[in-house]
Structures are given as structure tokens and as C-alpha cells.
Enzyme design. Structure first.
Site, PDB file in Angstrom:
ATOM      1  N   ASP A 157     -27.899  39.599  10.882  1.00 17.65           N
ATOM      2  CA  ASP A 157     -29.024  38.670  10.986  1.00 17.65           C
ATOM      3  C   ASP A 157     -29.600  38.446   9.593  1.00 17.65           C
ATOM      4  O   ASP A 157     -29.691  39.376   8.805  1.00 17.65           O
ATOM      5  CB  ASP A 157     -30.093  39.332  11.886  1.00 17.65           C
ATOM      6  CG  ASP A 157     -31.082  38.362  12.483  1.00 17.65           C
ATOM      7  OD1 ASP A 157     -31.589  37.510  11.738  1.00 17.65           O
ATOM      8  OD2 ASP A 157     -31.366  38.475  13.689  1.00 17.65           O
ATOM      9  N   ARG A 187     -32.563  36.382   9.342  1.00 22.46           N
ATOM     10  CA  ARG A 187     -33.745  35.558   9.604  1.00 22.46           C
ATOM     11  C   ARG A 187     -35.002  36.037   8.894  1.00 22.46           C
ATOM     12  O   ARG A 187     -35.975  35.332   8.778  1.00 22.46           O
ATOM     13  CB  ARG A 187     -34.000  35.465  11.111  1.00 22.46           C
ATOM     14  CG  ARG A 187     -33.042  34.521  11.782  1.00 22.46           C
ATOM     15  CD  ARG A 187     -33.272  34.471  13.268  1.00 22.46           C
ATOM     16  NE  ARG A 187     -32.818  35.700  13.922  1.00 22.46           N
ATOM     17  CZ  ARG A 187     -32.944  35.940  15.221  1.00 22.46           C
ATOM     18  NH1 ARG A 187     -33.536  35.046  15.985  1.00 22.46           N
ATOM     19  NH2 ARG A 187     -32.491  37.060  15.754  1.00 22.46           N
TER      20      ARG A 187
END
Lengths: 404, 404
Positions: free
Chosen positions: B316, B318
């Protein structure tokens, strides 16, 4: 597999447009090996910034390379003659999906070569299609359209890869002017003007997604009826259903027609371009909305385009002249039913050598009441419509809500 | 209106976090006046590239300035105490929506000062809400939810504005390291490492959109029940309804709950972050899908995260630690019902000083069959769920479709 002659430490050369991928050479955007890199910019468009954060914060090693073993495309696209016609494709890498295969020896040697296109299969389930089944407009066939309303598609995500001389030529300007504008106006790295030896640039902008209905290979067969829409992102409508424009209704109508056309033995394609708000961005879009609603006389169709121009300086920055590249990557040479009213899209497609047999506007019953302003303004400005326009309400009387 | 002391040709200084906008100073990103510019990068995130194309091709004059006369926000947000708490907001400009007013004298003097936030009103009409009305789950009230199913919202588009020392501090790294990573790993202009006098950067990445249900001023009142979702973009589901994940179903459920909560006297907010595919981008996402489907044993929940990591090097990107900034801009100090199962989102919100009373997972009946793999994998990895997980099917047996 042949190897091109190269110096021990120099970059592999790129010969844009060459039919043999090994003569063309791989796009190498690695930021961890300056000797290998043969393009400007960085991979993944705007996501390169997040990658930099991941590396800076220690979450990702800068030399990490993707394991491409199981990533290969689910469907083969091309090669097609258009790939190699000079200047026909300048904003994406036609070999972008097959690098793991085409350049496997280089990858084995340690070159960090990444796909700029990924192709997969999916089932998509949208409420408008379920509704179309429920009211009997569409009928599941168990293959393309399943009983529960999910539709089987092949889809491709595409990052932008710019051949700078080709991009410049598309705009009728010099490579030199293009590079200077990117540095001076967009704040990009000066390498763009300093490294004239590098002709390819990975820009920090998002690309597009292709949704294919039916056999992808048939997209290149001009005798197979092709239903198509080239759609420019509008998050406010596409996701949130804002009633000020027709973006989602027209997109969903096109999906329904792609399904119908494929069930009848044809094939369908939707290309979704990440160009929010006519490529002006959503901040500018909302500023223009406020201007429309607050002007003297309210939000009328005759002032529609002027309001955007007041804020942005232009009515549109989408530059449709780059759009047909993806159609040529797919091998398209004829579109039987084009779901678009935009004259710039139509002209760009036709001028690039693709035949368009019929253009189909959005059915009036799908236009939200509030979006009448947009549609009336666009038709008056030359957007395609087959209907007799002699009896339409004057533009100044096609009026939207105020901000109330 | 007071004027700050300044040299005739030097930039207006920026004092990030100062409560008085005239002491804080305007963000000036103009690329046509090097003397005026007081930040790095260029306005409009990734759309700066399109602006450069517009200028290079002669469609736009480089000195064009927006006419902001009628663009002002439809609703006032703040100022709130969080705006001025050191380090609380580092990725957007809290004064970004009011520049036409706060800096009107500078604009009259000829400074090109642009909004980085725009606030407007809209009606949104989504099929899932119409369905909810049709089956009696929601009832139109004529004010928030109209008879035909359209819902009245206030919405804000936000461009990213990075205070580099604040961003670095959020990641626990030095400003120096951050600037070098952006130049070396993302290919940004060397000005980032050369101009240490400039602390603010307009990155070439998209921002976010806020949808507010009910009175925006009440978002800052901790006694008004607040329903919220912070949603990360997933074009494949949000627009096209791909059944491999729960993105659109969870988003639409949250919109329904925002409407319900607002009808009951509360207020609701959805923040939509443009971070496609965990900020890895859609090409990487589709490569990971193919890896999931092709691995030995098929697409099972126990291998869900590993497949993304094999391709991207991380699970990830983000970076939820930047996400709460927008909530602080809105003045939020308490969320009564948070529609998210993501532990990183929850921790980022709570650690930034916002109280979360209840987390509400997606109702199981809204999870597409194919998305069971994602949900099982996430729950096993620590995603929030109040249900007893002792009886769930083993992860290796929660399995999706193959590529067929």
C-alpha cells in the site's frame, strides 16, 4: 533472441516506431540506475510522487523490481500495422503490455523494465445494467451478460508514454518549444531541455482505461460491428451522479449499447480518459460552476462556455488529438457506432485514419433536467445531433438552478 | 487591509500556520512571474501538464489570470483552531478557498493568486439511493433528499499544497531527505533541492473532493452526530462496478447513511481521495490481479496482500497519515459513525486528535461474491469488524474466480 549492440554502461537505445521490439528497445524508466535509464520522467504517472514518499520513509527499497512472472496480459493486443505507421502512436508504448516477454533477456540481465500497460479480465456490475435487465431492455445470455447482471469484460490500464517529437508534431510545434513549456509552465525537471538525446518522456499525469466487450481481437476487424465511446473522466457525475452534466448517463448508455452490440455478434469498447474537468481539474470546474450560477440572468446555455473561459482562459484543455492513439493500439480502423456528440473527438478520430459510420447522441430521456443547459450549449456550439434543431428553446431560456 | 512589508520585486513571504491570512501570506504558484512566485511546483496538480500543452500550442496566453469575481465559495468553512495548531494541516492550504477575498488587494495589484479549493452546491442522483427509496429504506424529505431521489450536497474540490517541513515531519524524516527523494525518485525539478528558501510545494498529483450532507458549519460541532467515510479512489469499482472489491458498494452505503443521519438532525461527510489502486496506480493494480488469479491454488485470501507486494514492493502507498488534514480543515473533532474498516485510516484519524465513537463495517449482504477474497484477507490482516471471527472459513478456502 538477438541482442542489440550497446556499450557496457550506456542506455539501451530507443527507436520509436520500429516493428521489432528488440530494435525499438525497451522503455527503461528506472530512477535507481542512471546508466540504464533511457527516458525522461518517472513511471506510474502521478503515482511516482507516492513512490518517492515510500522510498523516503523507508517503506520501499529504491532498487526494488517488480516480480512480473504471473502478470502477463490475459489477451494479446496486436501488433497491428498502425503501431508502426510514423506518428500514429505517440502518447503510449504499444509494447507496454508485453515487456516481461519481449524483453525477458534484458530483465534477466538486471534491467528494471516495467509494463506501462496491464491487461486483465473482470466482471462489472452496474445498477443501470441491472435496471435494463429488470425492465426487459437487456437480456442475459450467460456468456457476455450473466443472469445477475454482471458483464464479462477484458480491461487494460494504460500509463502515458510520450514520444516528444511525435507529441510536438501532433500540436504543430517544435520539440524544443514543447520541452521548454513543460519545464517553464509545469515546473518539470530541466533535464527535459538538457537531455535532447532522450526522446521519450513519462509525464506525471494519469492515463486511461480500456473496457472491451467481446473478443478483443475483433476490434481490429473492420467487418465486425464496433460500438465505442471515448469518455473523459468526470468524477462528480461518473461516481457521485451530479445532475449538472450527462457524463454518467451517457457512459452507462454506451455500456448498455456495447453489451447489446456484442450480443448481436459485434464487439464494444469504452475508453476512459483521466482528464477530470476537461483536463482543467476539479477546482477550476467548481469555480466555473459558481460563475455560471451567479452571473446576471442565471445559468443559461448561451453563457455556458464563456464561464469556463473566464476562469480557465480556455474552454477546454483535453487535446483530443492525442486520444486516438489508444484506438490505434487496439487496431481499430472502423467504428460503426460512436457514442459521442463531441466534434473534437470525432474529428480527431477521423483525421487519424479511423472511419466512423454513425454517431449516436445521448437519448433525450437520459439527460437530467439540470443538464439541459450543458446539452443545449454544446449543440449550439457544434456538438453532433441528428435532430432538427429549428424548434429548440432559445439558449438564453435554457436555464439551470441557482445556488440557493 | 494591512500590507506586509516586502521588497519591490521579492516574493510575498509565506508563514505557514499563521492565523491571519495576511501574515500567513498567499500561495503564489504563477509560472509567468518568477519574482512573484513563492512556492515550488505548479498549480492544478497533474493538470499543469495540460496547461503547458495549452500554452505551447498557443491556445492559452501564459500570463492569463482567472476572473475570480463570481467564484467565491457557496459556504464558509472555518477558520477553525485546528488550522493553526502546528503541524496539524500540512498537505492543503486552509485559506485555499478564500483567496479572492483575503488577498483581493494583492490580486488588484497584479499578483496571480489562485484558489486551491473551490466550494459549490450540487444535486447528486445515484441509482443505489433511488433503489433505497423504492424499497422503502430511505424516505424523501424534500429538503435533503428530493422526491426523485436527488440529494442536495455542498461539495469542495481540493488541490494538494504541501508544506514540505510539515510533510517530512509527518513521515519522521528530514526535509532534506524528502526533497532529494522527490527529485531523484519522482524526477521532479531540482529546484526542490536548490531552493531551500521555498517551503511550500504544489505536487503534480491529484487531490480530493469533499461531499457534505447537511449544514457544513455543523461538521465542527462535536454535539451534532457526524456520519463519515474517507474513501480512496477505485475507478474500476466506483465507476464500472468491478465485482472484485467493495469500493462502490461501501461508498454508496456510506452516502445512504449520510443522508439518513442528516435527516435525523446530524450531518454527513464523504471525502474522496484520488489515490487510485492504493496510490500505486491502475497498471500495478491490474498486474497484481493477474498474479492473484494465476498463482498456484488460485486467488485465495491468504495470498491477497503478498500478490500486490510481489509486484509493487509494498502492499500500500496511500500514506493515510496525510489524510486527516481535510477533516481538520472542515473543523471536525468528533466522528460518531465512521464507515471504514481500514485500521490505518482509523489510527491516522485518532492520532491526529479526532475522536471516533463507532466504526461500521460494510454490511455482508453488500459484498459481491468475488470480493469475499478481499474482505477475508483484510479482516485477517486487522481490518475492523465487530463480528465474531472464530467461525470464518479458512483464508486459503476463501477463493475467487480464475481468469477463465
Amino acid at each position: 533472441m538477438t541482442q542489440l549492440p550497446r556499450t557496457e554502461t550506456g542506455p539501451l537505445s530507443l527507436n520509436w516506431g520500429a516493428p521489432d521490439p528488440l530494435v525499438r528497445g525497451p522503455v527503461i524508466g528506472t530512477r535507481s540506475n542512471a546508466q540504464h535509464r533511457n527516458v525522461l520522467g518517472a513511471h506510474s504517472g502521478p503515482h511516482a510522487t507516492y513512490r518517492a514518499l515510500a522510498i523516503a520513509s523507508g517503506a520501499l527499497h529504491p532498487a526494488q523490481k517488480p516480480d512480473l512472472t504471473l502478470t502477463k496480459p490475459t489477451d494479446i493486443i496486436g501488433p497491428y500495422p498502425q503501431w508502426f505507421k510514423p506518428g500514429r502512436i505517440v502518447s503510449l508504448d504499444p509494447f507496454g503490455a508485453v515487456v516481461a516477454d519481449a524483453f525477458r533477456n534484458y530483465i534477466a540481465e538486471g534491467f528494471d523494465i516495467r509494463p506501462t500497460i496491464a491487461i486483465t479480465k473482470a466482471h462489472i456490475l452496474v445498477p443501470e445494467i441491472v435496471d435494463a435487465i429488470n425492465v426487459g431492455r437487456l437480456k442475459p445470455d450467460g456468456k457476455i451478460l450473466k443472469e445477475k447482471g454482471d458483464c464479462v469484460v477484458t480491461k487494460a490500464a494504460i500509463d502515458q508514454v510520450w514520444h516528444l517529437p511525435g507529441i510536438a508534431s501532433r500540436f504543430g510545434i517544435t520539440d524544443e518549444l514543447l520541452r521548454h513549456a513543460l519545464v517553464e509552465q509545469a515546473g518539470m525537471d530541466r533535464e527535459l531541455v538538457e537531455r535532447k538525446d532522450l526522446e521519450v518522456f513519462l509525464p506525471p499525469i494519469p492515463g486511461s482505461t480500456v473496457y472491451i466487450f467481446g473478443d478483443p481481437a475483433k476490434l481490429a476487424d473492420p467487418s465486425t460491428p464496433l460500438t465505442a465511446r471515448v469518455h473523459d473522466e468526470c468524477n462528480g457525475s461518473d461516481v457521485f451522479g451530479s445532475d449538472i452534466c450527462v457524463c454518467r448517463p451517457y457512459l452507462m448508455h454506451a455500456i448498455e449499447e456495447c453489451i447489446r452490440g456484442t450480443q448481436a455478434g459485434g464487439v464494444g469498447v469504452i475508453v476512459y480518459f483521466r482528464k477530470e474537468g476537461r483536463a482543467l481539474g476539479e477546482v477550476t470546474k467548481f469555480l466555473a460552476y459558481n460563475t455560471r450560477k451567479r452571473q446576471e440572468g442565471g445559468d443559461t446555455a448561451d453563457r455556458y462556455f464563456a464561464c469556463t473561459e473566464n476562469v480557465a482562459g480556455v474552454q477546454d484543455m483535453r487535446f483530443q488529438q492525442l486520444m486516438p492513439d489508444v484506438l490505434h493500439w487496439l487496431g481499430v480502423s472502423r467504428i460503426h457506432r460512436l457514442f459521442s456528440m463531441n466534434p473534437e473527438k470525432y474529428e480527431a478520430i477521423v483525421q487519424s485514419g479511423i472511419e466512423v459510420i454513425e454517431r449516436i447522441p445521448i437519448p433525450p430521456e437520459l439527460v437530467p433536467f439540470e443538464a439541459q443547459v450543458e446539452v443545449a450549449a454544446k449543440i449550439a456550439a457544434g456538438y453532433y445531433t441528428p435532430a432538427d434543431q429549428s424548434n429548440v428553446v432559445p439558449l438564453s431560456q435554457t436555464k439551470g438552478r441557482d445556488l440557493g
